[in-house]
Motif scaffolding. Structure first.
Motif, PDB file in Angstrom:
ATOM      1  N   ALA B 176      53.273  58.074  41.556  1.00  0.00           N
ATOM      2  CA  ALA B 176      53.664  56.640  41.202  1.00  0.00           C
ATOM      3  C   ALA B 176      54.920  56.390  42.058  1.00  0.00           C
ATOM      4  O   ALA B 176      55.301  55.493  42.681  1.00  0.00           O
ATOM      5  N   SER B 177      55.807  57.601  42.091  1.00  0.00           N
ATOM      6  CA  SER B 177      57.206  57.198  42.892  1.00  0.00           C
ATOM      7  C   SER B 177      56.939  57.058  44.346  1.00  0.00           C
ATOM      8  O   SER B 177      57.468  56.200  44.916  1.00  0.00           O
ATOM      9  N   LEU B 178      56.087  57.973  44.933  1.00  0.00           N
ATOM     10  CA  LEU B 178      55.847  57.735  46.405  1.00  0.00           C
ATOM     11  C   LEU B 178      55.171  56.631  46.775  1.00  0.00           C
ATOM     12  O   LEU B 178      55.484  55.852  47.945  1.00  0.00           O
ATOM     13  N   ALA B 179      54.440  56.170  45.879  1.00  0.00           N
ATOM     14  CA  ALA B 179      53.552  54.825  46.024  1.00  0.00           C
ATOM     15  C   ALA B 179      54.477  53.530  46.037  1.00  0.00           C
ATOM     16  O   ALA B 179      54.100  52.267  46.524  1.00  0.00           O
ATOM     17  N   LEU B 180      55.555  53.904  45.609  1.00  0.00           N
ATOM     18  CA  LEU B 180      56.571  52.687  45.510  1.00  0.00           C
ATOM     19  C   LEU B 180      57.679  52.758  46.753  1.00  0.00           C
ATOM     20  O   LEU B 180      58.394  52.112  46.807  1.00  0.00           O
ATOM     21  N   GLY B 181      57.040  53.940  47.803  1.00  0.00           N
ATOM     22  CA  GLY B 181      57.835  53.770  48.904  1.00  0.00           C
ATOM     23  C   GLY B 181      59.166  54.757  48.810  1.00  0.00           C
ATOM     24  O   GLY B 181      60.112  54.503  49.712  1.00  0.00           O
ATOM     25  N   ALA B 182      59.108  55.617  47.780  1.00  0.00           N
ATOM     26  CA  ALA B 182      60.126  56.479  47.666  1.00  0.00           C
ATOM     27  C   ALA B 182      59.893  57.507  48.706  1.00  0.00           C
ATOM     28  O   ALA B 182      58.753  57.833  48.745  1.00  0.00           O
TER      29      ALA B 182
END
Lengths: 253, 294
Positions: B176-182
């Motif tokens: 979820a975090s990576l998919a938000l561009g983190a």
């Protein structure tokens, strides 16, 4: 905006180690449409979806051939910044997965990791995103409450709002309603219908009716191949291939 | 004529169940009983000498009178010192192994080695610490050498608990975090670590218990037989509770006379460990709550 290709896959082959998961996939998707990927489990539809925001990069032994263009740019070209790509191509997962933070912080997260510090801006974007996900009315008085206190359906809409907050142009949804009850599911479907005015949506679903209800175009995958890709109406009423016909009528799958 | 009722079979089955249940219950009660016995024994024997003076004064008259202040301070120094080394290094390597490392032979090797490290007898750590820190690096018998040795000893514990704590965090949060561009680092810092922290603290608790009770690793690296003053730098020698206890019990000037002091020392050592555990548990609960509402 009519007929403007935003996603274009060209001769995509994909392997997990030795396993040839996708075979020569080529398809174009237009801006502000909803495209549904259907097909039996293991057919490669989720794999293909995850290629579009490079989530498969995280898998050991993944290998890709061919090109995928998003807004005209080859997203697998050397030097592409994956986190920038993911800001442009948001994703909603199968199981609602809000962070163990407050409702507000869940939405603000995407902004904060991208360096936004302006409090007023974050607040207005949080409100905007929650409104966009049709959740504002239900949570506006409890933004400081933990996100886990929301129901499953609300959590999934929170995840959609969280994705909207970074203002992507494309929204990938991997069976977003498969863990939800029928009422929450229909809310998500309504939402998809509204969101497509501003976003391009790609949705993977096992639910044939859902694909028929929400999508403009449908792609049918089978054993790693794209069997048929056409307007949803055509796929469901008058498919060209026998395999498609058999699958949507439930003769295998 | 019901086939569901077979009285003979039923009775036998129940008896077996009953016996098994009682055996399990007795065993767990036995464990508790032994613990209570040890504690009770120490309290009864030691409480007589434990008072304010005992806690705050220097040992006197060949350690048969006076207090154990330098040993308390020494042990606290060693606990703090070893944690300063072991905690950051252990947590960082745990993060590397679980979050970054590719699944190749090198990482498997690292994992096997950290496991092996924890089965090395502590006296071997003591000798190694003496050879490396005391002699080769020239730290001498000092808090620094002792802390480093104890730190090495508990490093595997910290690494393992960190690894386990990270493994317990569902991948969907990372995605979820990576998919938000983190970035990966942002994901670890802002999502994974806060969620794993309460369990990482468990590693800290275990290590503190271990460090405060170990005698062998400090024997040749820091512990003083008798040193009635407080340390002023990390290059000083100190007394420490477990070693002091050993001295009082086996090689004091007058073993009979110092016996009550030994019990008092043991009691204080246990109370300190208990206190640190309670503190860490509080910290753990506080972090757990903070993560949920933040």
């Amino acid at each position: 905006m009519e007929n403007q290709t935003i996603i274009s896959a060209q001769g995509v082959n994909f392997w997990y180690g030795d396993y040839h998961a996708l075979r020569d996939i080529s398809l174009d998707m237009e801006a502000h449409t909803v495209t549904a990927f259907i097909g039996p489990s293991g057919c490669g539809k989720s794999t293909f979806l995850r290629l579009l925001n490079r989530m498969n990069d995280l898998v050991d032994g993944a290998r890709l051939e061919g090109r995928i263009l998003i807004e005209g740019e080859d997203i697998y070209a050397r030097g592409v910044m994956v986190d920038e790509l993911r800001k442009r191509v948001g994703m909603v997962f199968q199981k609602p997965n809000p962070f163990p933070k407050t409702i507000f912080e869940n939405i603000a997260y995407g902004l904060r990791v991208n360096g936004v510090r302006d409090k007023a801006f974050i607040e207005s974007r949080v409100e905007e995103s929650l409104k966009g996900a049709a959740l504002w009315g239900e949570v506006k008085d409890k933004l400081k409450k933990p996100a886990f206190e929301l129901s499953g359906g609300q959590q999934q809409r929170l995840c959609i709002a969280r994705a909207l907050a970074v203002q992507p142009s494309i929204l990938l949804m991997d069976e977003p309603a498969s863990a939800l009850d029928p009422i929450s599911t229909s809310k998500i479907e309504e939402l998809i219908y509204e969101l497509k005015t501003e976003y391009t949506i790609v949705i993977v679903t096992h639910n044939m009716q859902q694909a028929a209800r929400v999508s403009d175009r449908t792609a049918f995958f089978y054993l790693g191949e794209l069997i048929e890709y056409d307007e949803t109406k055509k796929i469901f009423l008058n498919p060209e291939k026998a395999q498609t016909q058999n699958y949507i009528t439930g003769r295998f799958g | 004529m019901s086939t569901l009722i077979n009285t003979k079979y039923d009775r036998r089955k129940r008896r077996t169940q009953g016996i098994a249940f009682w055996v399990f219950r007795l065993m767990s009660l036995a464990v508790v009983a032994i613990l209570v016995w040890i504690l009770g024994f120490l309290v009864v024997k030691g409480i007589g000498v434990v008072n304010w003076e005992f806690l705050t004064s220097m040992p006197e008259d060949g350690m048969t009178k006076g207090g154990i202040l330098p040993a308390i301070v020494g042990t606290l120094c060693l606990v703090a010192g070893s944690m300063v080394f072991a905690f950051p290094i252990g947590v960082m390597s745990g993060i590397y192994i679980n979050e970054y490392a590719p699944n190749n032979w090198l990482v498997k090797f690292i994992r096997v080695m950290t496991n092996n490290l924890s089965s090395i007898p502590s006296i071997v750590f003591g000798l190694f610490g003496m050879a490396l820190f005391v002699n080769t690096l020239g730290f001498g018998d000092s808090i620094l050498a002792g802390s480093l040795t104890l730190g090495l000893l508990v490093l595997p514990v910290v690494i393992r608990t960190t690894e386990e704590a990270l493994k317990a965090i569902d991948n969907s949060y990372r995605n979820a975090s990576l998919a938000l561009g983190a970035t990966k680092l942002q994901t670890i810092r802002k999502v994974v670590l806060p969620m794993a922290f309460p369990n990482i603290i468990t590693g800290l608790i275990l290590s503190v218990g271990r460090v405060s009770g170990e005698t062998a690793p400090i024997l040749f690296t820091v512990a003083a037989y008798f040193l009635p003053k407080l340390p002023t730098s990390i290059f000083d020698q100190v007394m420490a509770l477990p070693y002091h206890l050993y001295v009082l019990a086996t090689s004091g000037t007058d073993i009979q006379a110092s016996r009550p002091m030994a019990y008092g020392t043991a009691l204080v050592l246990i109370l300190i460990v208990l206190l640190i555990n309670l503190l860490a548990n509080g910290l753990r609960a506080w972090f757990g709550k903070k993560v949920k509402t933040n």
